[in-house]
Design a protein around this motif. Structure first.
Motif, mmCIF file in Angstrom:
data_model
loop_
_atom_site.group_PDB
_atom_site.id
_atom_site.type_symbol
_atom_site.label_atom_id
_atom_site.label_comp_id
_atom_site.label_asym_id
_atom_site.label_seq_id
_atom_site.Cartn_x
_atom_site.Cartn_y
_atom_site.Cartn_z
ATOM 1 N N LEU A 61 0.830 -1.215 0.000
ATOM 2 C CA LEU A 61 0.000 0.000 0.000
ATOM 3 C C LEU A 61 0.858 1.256 0.000
ATOM 4 C CD1 LEU A 61 -2.719 -0.957 2.641
ATOM 5 C CD2 LEU A 61 -3.145 -0.457 0.240
ATOM 6 N N GLY A 64 3.168 2.762 -2.986
ATOM 7 C CA GLY A 64 2.579 3.467 -4.122
ATOM 8 C C GLY A 64 2.100 2.551 -5.212
ATOM 9 N N ILE A 66 -0.753 1.152 -5.312
ATOM 10 C CA ILE A 66 -2.207 1.227 -5.432
ATOM 11 C C ILE A 66 -2.557 2.431 -6.285
ATOM 12 C CG2 ILE A 66 -4.381 1.313 -4.173
ATOM 13 C CD1 ILE A 66 -2.560 -1.123 -3.615
ATOM 14 N N PRO A 67 -3.178 2.221 -7.431
ATOM 15 C CA PRO A 67 -3.522 3.341 -8.292
ATOM 16 C C PRO A 67 -4.617 4.195 -7.682
ATOM 17 C CG PRO A 67 -4.529 1.344 -9.114
ATOM 18 C CD PRO A 67 -3.651 0.936 -7.972
ATOM 19 N N MET B 1 7.670 9.282 3.467
ATOM 20 C CA MET B 1 6.598 8.337 3.696
ATOM 21 C C MET B 1 6.790 7.574 4.999
ATOM 22 S SD MET B 1 4.280 7.907 1.125
ATOM 23 C CE MET B 1 4.021 6.621 -0.043
ATOM 24 N N PHE B 27 -1.406 6.979 6.003
ATOM 25 C CA PHE B 27 -2.469 5.972 5.984
ATOM 26 C C PHE B 27 -2.068 4.735 6.785
ATOM 27 C CE2 PHE B 27 -4.720 2.378 3.894
ATOM 28 C CZ PHE B 27 -6.015 2.778 4.144
ATOM 29 N N PHE B 60 -8.456 -2.679 1.714
ATOM 30 C CA PHE B 60 -7.531 -1.583 1.997
ATOM 31 C C PHE B 60 -7.038 -0.897 0.731
ATOM 32 C CE2 PHE B 60 -7.445 -3.446 6.230
ATOM 33 C CZ PHE B 60 -7.490 -2.296 7.004
ATOM 34 N N GLU B 61 -6.963 -1.634 -0.351
ATOM 35 C CA GLU B 61 -6.619 -0.978 -1.619
ATOM 36 C C GLU B 61 -7.709 0.018 -2.011
ATOM 37 O OE1 GLU B 61 -6.046 -4.216 -4.276
ATOM 38 O OE2 GLU B 61 -4.124 -4.803 -3.386
ATOM 39 N N PHE B 64 -7.576 2.984 0.394
ATOM 40 C CA PHE B 64 -6.428 3.844 0.128
ATOM 41 C C PHE B 64 -6.661 4.704 -1.120
ATOM 42 C CE2 PHE B 64 -2.063 4.565 -1.467
ATOM 43 C CZ PHE B 64 -1.523 5.183 -0.345
ATOM 44 N N SER B 65 -7.214 4.075 -2.147
ATOM 45 C CA SER B 65 -7.427 4.795 -3.404
ATOM 46 C C SER B 65 -8.534 5.832 -3.304
ATOM 47 C CB SER B 65 -7.772 3.796 -4.523
ATOM 48 O OG SER B 65 -6.725 2.898 -4.722
#
Lengths: 547, 190
Positions: A61, A64, A66-67, B1, B27, B60-61, B64-65
């Motif tokens: 995650l 980076g 994840i688009p 990050m 996140f 979670f993807e 997150f997006s």
């Protein structure tokens, strides 16, 4: 809270909530049920997550991989940090100058943001914009005539049952609000701020919160009568339909619901499921509750049962408030289309897409289409329209459209600023356009038949920060919520006399919260029956009256 | 990050969400807070560790997006609404080979003596197996509670009113109580 018909179920929910919060004082509950709840918590049958999996997903995650979500970013036209519009300069320009100042302001905005300049549309309005339209003089002193007669349709001031008072969204021009003796009568508290304007009927104020509650307050005392928990944040002004109050609830991008709630008890009468959030304030017309939804559908429901009467697939989100009159309901969609339906059947009557010669090229293949105000008056639809891209917002057009045929009667781009505006009919048949932005509040009056300005543009004094709030006209006064601009705690209600642009009163609002937008929406206060009702961002509801 | 995992322990979801919106690297704090609860929720519903891990990844993807779309004060129900939808999609994808939960529960409801069937088997003495005898709607409300969501948040996730939530919860708990009592009577619950 909503009691519901079954007190045992309510006790069970309350018991479980209290247990999850630590359970120092647990409500009474049937011992068998209480034991079962405790047993569940002590014997969670699930298995813990594998730490290796957790670490692997975490790294992926944050690396980076994840688009970003598909589609353009949500367009937010309201809080744009725009510079002052060159109103007074451009008003003195050549006959075509008034057509272009908005575009120049947009270009200036883009320059200020350091992005590509917006493509201007200087000479694209010639066919539809009257060539001999006079320029608008600017003044800080009003020359607006005092109201002499009430506009049609006549509206009772006994209550305010929906957003802008009625299905035509004309507001209540002859409502009486407080003046120079205005002071706070009471203050109540909701769980969160409201994205809507309060509505009022029979001495009870109804207001939904971003925390997901619909509240009923006694308008005289501010006492909370009940609170109904909906299926999510409430983003619209509630609607009073007989003995039911209708509210909408839900999350963006997820299933939502429209609730019919008993006005007397706060109990749910019915619930209607939709596939996205509802941001379009519902209206009541010819016995139907009508609203648009972000799922791209316009729905009409029976207010007593919640049953679907008809629906119409709009082809794009319908997020702005619709209006109804002459047997039709009119709405603007996120696809940039203005559409009229037969209000009884949902049958499409006409559609209108603002032509590119009016809008110019926004320089974005997927721009956002904003319809901030829509009202119906004397067979004409008046609507404000703008295009927003990720880089800029175009000036708002005012379009006048024949209600019966959908024919565009006239259009202007110089009546409004770049931000939220409000159109309200004046008693003398003209229309007032209140534009809050450009670091000042502007009030322009124009002829409904031609769009030609009447008198001078009114620039309200010391309104540098009102762009964060909302305003409404009632009688010969203008009520503006001023966020203060100095951080929390400086919010105030300001009252202006339209006859001379003077400030009649200024009432500081209690509490730390501001009065700016909630959920990206800002709404005017409710002015009715000698009172002003304000919902603040911190969840406070304030009543202001002459003392 | 870089993110200090311990730095967000005392912060509210609101604060962590605001931080993540301005810096996606933050996140991680929300992820750490909820990954176990989300996985457990998926595992309870899918009853398969690998499927639960796949679902957790998807959840979670998506979160997150789509983080900018989340309203500030509603992160937890928003996250579990995503989880709810992902699990439903998993059921749909499994339909050809694995019976849907609804189907399974319909079978349970239609069985002549489902309680006896469950309780008579030693392996049916676990709470998970008892939960499987509830209807899909009844299981949902209990699983969200087990994931830590309160009544208000459960309403938001499921898109139902408090009255409906109360009704489902009440029926679920009464049925579960009956199942547990029967299991105890038969000595299958330790």
């Amino acid at each position: 809270m909503n009691g519901g018909p079954n007190r045992e179920t309510e006790r069970l929910l309350a018991f479980w909530d209290a247990l999850q919060e630590g359970g120092a004082h647990l409500p009474d509950l049937d011992p068998g049920l209480a034991t079962t709840v405790r047993y569940l918590h002590q014997n969670d049958p699930s298995e813990a997550v594998n730490p290796e999996f957790t670490a692997r997903l975490r790294d992926r995650l944050l690396a980076g991989q994840i688009p970003a979500a598909d589609g353009p970013a949500p367009v937010q036209t309201v809080p744009y940090p725009v510079p002052a519009l060159p109103v007074s300069i451009e008003r003195q320009a050549s006959p075509s100058g008034w057509r272009t100042w908005g575009w120049r302001a947009a270009a200036l905005l883009v320059a200020c943001l350091g992005v590509v300049a917006l493509v201007a549309g200087q000479d694209r309005l010639s066919d539809l914009l009257s060539a001999d339209t006079p320029a608008i003089p600017t003044s800080t002193v009003a020359s607006i005539d005092a109201p002499t007669q009430s506009p049609e349709p006549q509206i009772s001031v006994d209550g305010m049952p929906m957003y802008m008072g009625n299905a035509a969204r004309t507001g209540i021009a002859d409502a009486a609000g407080p003046a120079d003796a205005a002071a706070i009568a009471w203050s109540a508290q909701m769980d969160k701020g409201s994205a809507g304007t309060p509505v009022l009927a029979d001495g009870v104020l109804y207001l939904g919160s971003a925390g997901g509650h619909l509240y009923a307050f006694d308008a005289e005392s501010g006492k909370e009568l009940w609170a109904f928990q909906g299926a999510g944040p409430m983003r619209t002004t509630a609607l009073i339909a007989g003995d039911v109050v209708v509210t909408t609830a839900g999350f963006a991008g997820m299933d939502g619901a429209v609730h019919g709630v008993d006005r007397a008890t706060g109990e749910e009468r019915w619930s209607f499921a939709v596939e996205n959030q509802v941001q379009s304030d519902p209206l009541l017309y010819d016995g139907l509750v009508i609203f648009g939804c972000d799922d791209g559908v316009v729905y009409a429901l029976n207010p007593e049962s919640g049953e679907l009467a008809w629906s119409y697939q709009a082809g794009g989100p319908v997020s702005a408030a619709a209006a109804a009159g002459g047997g039709q309901v009119v709405f603007g969609s996120g696809e940039g289309m203005l559409t009229a339906l037969d209000a009884a059947t949902g049958t499409e009557q006409w559609t209108l897409s603002p032509p590119s010669e009016l809008t110019g090229d926004p320089g974005d293949p997927n721009p956002g289409h904003s319809w901030s105000t829509l009202l119906i008056l004397d067979g004409t639809v008046f609507v404000t329209y703008s295009i927003a891209t990720q880089m800029a917002v175009t000036p708002q057009l005012v379009l006048a459209v024949d209600l019966e045929t959908g024919a565009l009667q006239w259009a202007r781009d110089d009546l409004l600023g770049l931000r939220t505006s409000l159109l309200m009919p004046a008693p003398d048949g003209t229309i007032r356009a209140l534009s809050m932005g450009s670091n000042e509040a502007l009030l322009t009056t124009f002829e409904s038949g031609t769009g030609n300005p009447v008198g001078e543009r009114l620039v309200l004094p010391e309104t540098e920060n009102v762009s964060a709030a909302g305003g409404v006209i009632a009688g010969d006064r203008l009520y503006i919520l001023d966020g203060g601009g100095n951080g929390e705690g400086s919010a105030r209600l300001r009252i202006f006399d339209l006859t001379d642009a003077s400030q009649v009163a200024e009432v500081p609002l209690p509490g730390p919260g501001d009065v700016g937008q909630v959920d990206g929406r800002r709404r005017p206060p409710l002015v009715v029956d000698g009172s002003v009702y304000v919902a603040k961002n911190d969840g406070a509801v304030v009543a202001i009256r002459d003392q | 990050m870089h993110t200090d995992r311990s730095s967000g322990a005392a912060l509210s979801d609101d604060a962590l969400l605001a931080a993540a919106k301005s810096d996606p690297g933050q996140f991680a704090l929300l992820y750490d807070r909820y990954v176990d609860a989300v996985f457990r929720y998926c595992h309870r519903r899918l009853d398969d560790r690998e499927a639960a891990e796949d679902a957790t990844s998807q959840i979670f993807e998506k979160a997150f997006s789509n983080l900018p779309k989340c309203r500030d004060e509603w992160f937890r129900p928003w996250l579990f609404r995503i989880a709810h939808n992902v699990v439903i999609d998993c059921y749909r994808q499994r339909r050809p080979t694995v019976e849907l939960l609804d189907d399974a529960l319909q079978m349970a409801d239609e069985a002549e003596n489902p309680e006896e069937r469950a309780i008579s088997s030693e392996s049916a003495a676990t709470l998970r197996q008892l939960l499987e005898l509830l209807s899909a709607e009844q299981r949902e409300v209990i699983e969200l509670r087990l994931a830590g969501l309160n009544g208000t948040e459960s309403m938001a996730v499921l898109g139902i009113s408090r009255e409906v939530l109360g009704s489902r919860t009440y029926r679920a708990m009464n049925r579960l109580r009956s199942l547990i009592e029967d299991a105890e009577a038969l000595g299958v619950r330790s």
